[in-house]
Design an enzyme around this catalytic site. Structure first.
Site, PDB file in Angstrom:
ATOM      1  N   ARG A  37     -11.808 -30.081 -21.445  1.00 57.92           N
ATOM      2  CA  ARG A  37     -11.052 -30.801 -22.475  1.00 57.92           C
ATOM      3  C   ARG A  37      -9.567 -30.611 -22.169  1.00 57.92           C
ATOM      4  NH1 ARG A  37     -13.087 -28.322 -28.043  1.00 57.92           N
ATOM      5  NH2 ARG A  37     -11.617 -29.857 -28.898  1.00 57.92           N
ATOM      6  N   HIS A  38      -8.745 -31.522 -22.649  1.00 62.37           N
ATOM      7  CA  HIS A  38      -7.287 -31.341 -22.593  1.00 62.37           C
ATOM      8  C   HIS A  38      -6.915 -29.976 -23.187  1.00 62.37           C
ATOM      9  CE1 HIS A  38      -7.488 -31.949 -26.908  1.00 62.37           C
ATOM     10  NE2 HIS A  38      -8.358 -32.902 -26.641  1.00 62.37           N
ATOM     11  N   ASN A  98      -5.296 -29.974 -32.941  1.00 61.99           N
ATOM     12  CA  ASN A  98      -6.475 -29.083 -32.919  1.00 61.99           C
ATOM     13  C   ASN A  98      -6.407 -27.960 -33.957  1.00 61.99           C
ATOM     14  OD1 ASN A  98      -6.802 -29.539 -29.368  1.00 61.99           O
ATOM     15  ND2 ASN A  98      -8.194 -30.331 -30.931  1.00 61.99           N
ATOM     16  N   HIS A 114     -12.259 -35.003 -23.439  1.00 64.43           N
ATOM     17  CA  HIS A 114     -12.226 -34.609 -24.851  1.00 64.43           C
ATOM     18  C   HIS A 114     -13.564 -33.970 -25.235  1.00 64.43           C
ATOM     19  CE1 HIS A 114      -8.648 -37.217 -25.376  1.00 64.43           C
ATOM     20  NE2 HIS A 114      -9.254 -37.944 -24.458  1.00 64.43           N
ATOM     21  N   ARG A 150      -2.518 -36.220 -24.647  1.00 65.27           N
ATOM     22  CA  ARG A 150      -2.853 -34.802 -24.484  1.00 65.27           C
ATOM     23  C   ARG A 150      -3.568 -34.556 -23.160  1.00 65.27           C
ATOM     24  NH1 ARG A 150      -5.826 -37.464 -28.319  1.00 65.27           N
ATOM     25  NH2 ARG A 150      -7.974 -36.920 -28.873  1.00 65.27           N
ATOM     26  N   GLU A 183     -11.385 -40.328 -26.347  1.00 68.66           N
ATOM     27  CA  GLU A 183     -12.224 -39.637 -27.341  1.00 68.66           C
ATOM     28  C   GLU A 183     -12.968 -40.616 -28.252  1.00 68.66           C
ATOM     29  OE1 GLU A 183     -14.100 -37.515 -27.895  1.00 68.66           O
ATOM     30  OE2 GLU A 183     -13.302 -35.746 -28.904  1.00 68.66           O
TER      31      GLU A 183
HETATM   32  O1  F6P Z   1     -11.360 -32.130 -33.110  1.00 65.04           O
HETATM   33  C1  F6P Z   1     -11.111 -32.550 -31.821  1.00 65.04           C
HETATM   34  C2  F6P Z   1     -11.991 -33.739 -31.508  1.00 65.04           C
HETATM   35  O2  F6P Z   1     -11.802 -34.098 -30.150  1.00 65.04           O
HETATM   36  C3  F6P Z   1     -11.754 -34.977 -32.397  1.00 65.04           C
HETATM   37  O3  F6P Z   1     -10.710 -35.795 -31.966  1.00 65.04           O
HETATM   38  C4  F6P Z   1     -13.102 -35.637 -32.305  1.00 65.04           C
HETATM   39  O4  F6P Z   1     -13.332 -36.615 -33.290  1.00 65.04           O
HETATM   40  C5  F6P Z   1     -13.982 -34.435 -32.433  1.00 65.04           C
HETATM   41  O5  F6P Z   1     -13.366 -33.411 -31.695  1.00 65.04           O
HETATM   42  C6  F6P Z   1     -15.379 -34.644 -31.941  1.00 65.04           C
HETATM   43  O6  F6P Z   1     -16.149 -33.548 -32.337  1.00 65.04           O
HETATM   44  P1  F6P Z   1     -17.192 -33.679 -33.535  1.00 65.04           P
HETATM   45  O7  F6P Z   1     -18.065 -34.845 -33.168  1.00 65.04           O
HETATM   46  O8  F6P Z   1     -17.914 -32.362 -33.501  1.00 65.04           O
HETATM   47  O9  F6P Z   1     -16.461 -33.911 -34.831  1.00 65.04           O
END
Ligand code: F6P
Length: 207
Positions: free
Chosen positions: A7-8, A14, A147, A58, A81
């Protein structure tokens, strides 16, 4: 074929638990990018020289730190993402408060749940399919900078993880996920101290 996923570096969103958006790296994320550059330099004997990455800021800021170590860098928007639609830039708490029914639906079936105006994990797994097919056709080792949800979607294609487990796989920030011959071999934390013996023992990377 060796696939390395990362991931970045930590973004400004975050630590705040904000979903999606296009934030910059945080100070921690900038430090990680620099550590990653040192890591790649020290591990150049086995580290892929071809990088494929998302177009988000990012990710680009992470790639900038080590780009001189790569033979090629391809930006592919299909690695951006998961699109959270109307929930982009909300915190998970705001998502719960504003759309409690949607939040509950996602909790019950994260794999199939599609954000209003956005995507589901199933959509995302389909979106990255072309990137994966191209990587498999070429058969070259690749370093993919992307991501959290995209890493999971890629793991769905490159390993035999069960589909229902995919949205729940732990992909921590600042760790490299090593995939070889369709198996997740493990993860390496990129930090200040690089323990070569540990890397060799865990992953037998010289074999
Ligand atoms: O929180 C960081 C992230 O990359 C968000 O941008 C993305 O929506 C999420 O993680 C994805 O993870 P999850 O599906 O567990 O919410």
């Amino acid at each position: 074929m060796r696939i390395i996923l990362v991931r970045h570096g930590e973004s400004e969103y975050n630590p705040l638990n904000i979903i999606g958006g296009d934030p910059n790296l945080s100070e921690n994320g900038i430090k990680f990018a620099s550590n990653l550059n040192n890591f790649i330099e020290n591990q150049s004997n086995w580290f892929p020289k071809k990088c494929i990455c998302s177009s988000k800021k990012r990710v680009q800021q992470t790639v900038d730190a080590f780009k001189s170590k790569m033979n090629s860098i391809l930006i592919n928007e299909n690695l951006n993402e998961l699109d959270a639609g109307h929930c982009e830039k909300l915190t998970y708490t705001q998502f719960y408060q504003l759309y409690p029914d949607e939040f509950a639906k996602r909790y019950q079936d994260k794999l199939n749940y599609r954000y209003p105006g956005g995507e589901s994990y199933i959509d995302l797994i389909e979106r990255v399919r072309l990137v994966v097919e191209d990587i498999k056709d070429k058969g070259e080792d690749v370093f993919i900078v992307c991501h959290q949800a995209v890493s999971r979607a890629l793991i769905a294609h490159f390993t035999d993880e069960k589909l229902e487990d995919i949205p729940h796989i732990d992909v921590p920030l600042h760790n490299l996920v090593i995939i070889e011959d369709g198996k997740k071999k493990g993860i390496i934390t990129v930090g200040d101290i690089i323990n070569d013996n540990l890397i060799q023992e865990l992953f037998e990377l010289n074999k």
